[in-house]
Design a protein around this motif. Sequence first.
Motif, mmCIF file in Angstrom:
data_model
loop_
_atom_site.group_PDB
_atom_site.id
_atom_site.type_symbol
_atom_site.label_atom_id
_atom_site.label_comp_id
_atom_site.label_asym_id
_atom_site.label_seq_id
_atom_site.Cartn_x
_atom_site.Cartn_y
_atom_site.Cartn_z
ATOM 1 N N SER A 126 -5.860 -1.971 2.860
ATOM 2 C CA SER A 126 -6.774 -1.265 2.989
ATOM 3 C C SER A 126 -7.011 0.635 4.014
ATOM 4 N N THR A 127 -5.741 -0.101 4.688
ATOM 5 C CA THR A 127 -6.611 0.681 6.135
ATOM 6 C C THR A 127 -4.759 1.376 6.384
ATOM 7 N N GLY A 172 0.963 -0.878 -0.099
ATOM 8 C CA GLY A 172 0.314 0.012 0.054
ATOM 9 C C GLY A 172 0.447 1.593 0.177
ATOM 10 N N GLY A 190 -6.345 -6.900 2.275
ATOM 11 C CA GLY A 190 -6.275 -6.080 1.532
ATOM 12 C C GLY A 190 -5.837 -5.237 1.771
#
Length: 479
Positions: free
Chosen positions: A360-361, A299, A358
């Motif tokens: 995602s944060t 990420g 994932g």
Amino acid sequence: MSDQSSGSDTAAARDQKPDAVLHADIVPMVWFSCALAALAGLLFGMDIGVISGALPFIKQDFHVSTAMEGWIVSSMMVGAALGALMAGGISQRFGRRKALLYSSLLFFVGALVAVIAPNTTVLVIARILLGLAVGVASFTAPLYLSEVAPERIRGTTISFYQLMVTIGILAAFVSNLAFSYVESWRWMFGVLMIPAFMLFLGVLMVPTSPRWLAARDRFDEAREVLQRLRSSQAEVDYEMKEIQESVESESQSRGWDMFKENPNFRRSVMLGICLQLVQQFTGMNAIMYFAPQIFQLSGFEGTAAQLWSTVVTGLINVLATFIAIGFIDRLGRKPILYAGFTIMATSMAVLALILGIGPSTTFLQYTAMGALLIFVAGFAMSAGPLIWTLCAEIQPLHGRDFGISASTVSNWVGNFAVGQFFPVMIAGIGGTATFGILAGLNAVFIVLTFMLIPETKGISLESIEKKLMSGKALRNIGS
């Protein structure tokens, strides 16, 4: 023979040593020689680390395909495997010291060719030349260190070599970050010429290995070298006696002939090969070569952010290696390996899980990065330095060049496989499955450590050799 009785044998052997040997001081020449030989590790590490930062800009300049990207990374490993294959003959014929000199020259030439490379073909040739240098250095430096250091600090000095590898990786990451702002991958390679020149000058000042001299029946010269490396005449006399007994007790067949004729030597060679493949399939070098891409998967977007992350990775790699240096000759090899493989298996499992969910944060992104850094720390404190230490310790004198050459070649063959196929695995089966496989492999290595690996802490090379050649189980040839 049980571990307990083997330990008793070791204790008895140690009790026979004079106090002047057991408690002798370490002379400055030992530290000086070990420090300069370990400088080869700095170049080794820089060559590993430079490609992760240079690759994005090489791709930009030359518009390389995914397949060519894999070759630019893995061509160094092809050269390293060839270098390690040649290193045994070079080291045996000309000596460890001259082999290190040749390695430094190859480093300099390879870096220079990379700097002026007009296309990917020439760049691959440069990477092969750098690989040849790495192969010779990765074979010779741990071998030289094992033969000049007293047994009570042997693990520490070889671990110091691995520390220099990690410092080299960190130095390359910092250099990559600095030159990324001007997008100059050529300067990233050019920096390698500086430590190559330093290594060449430094090795001119270190002594020849006394065990190499003795193996060539140059006992008077071996004694003269030991008198520079040991603090008392009693220590010199005791060590020369062990070396002479080792030389006289072995058949004079060497290398391949010894491998064919002696089943006990075959066992040590195969163990060395196994150890180096274990080190490669922990996944550490894949993470070092492709660190920016892995941080992107986690990420972190943007080249600068990814390169900053690799600098942090390199710093953790350096700091954790001090754990090995501090404890390898206190706790021993096997307890540290158990801890390291456990840490690596757990952290890879966590990373695989996060990539599956994932990232995602922000919390998951930093957890993924934390798992990656913990994995690096686990490797740096265990399999990184300890595998090289063990491979330098377990081979008998007359077969040492052949045995370490075989294990070092296997390291680079495994390294090539990782460099060539890791990006394909990431693209094909995804990060979750790839890191899940690495977690499983590290769990298997815990079992292999218990079943096969000896504890060599505080045991002379000659004592390890005697137990190996007497047919004791591999896990019992130490203490």
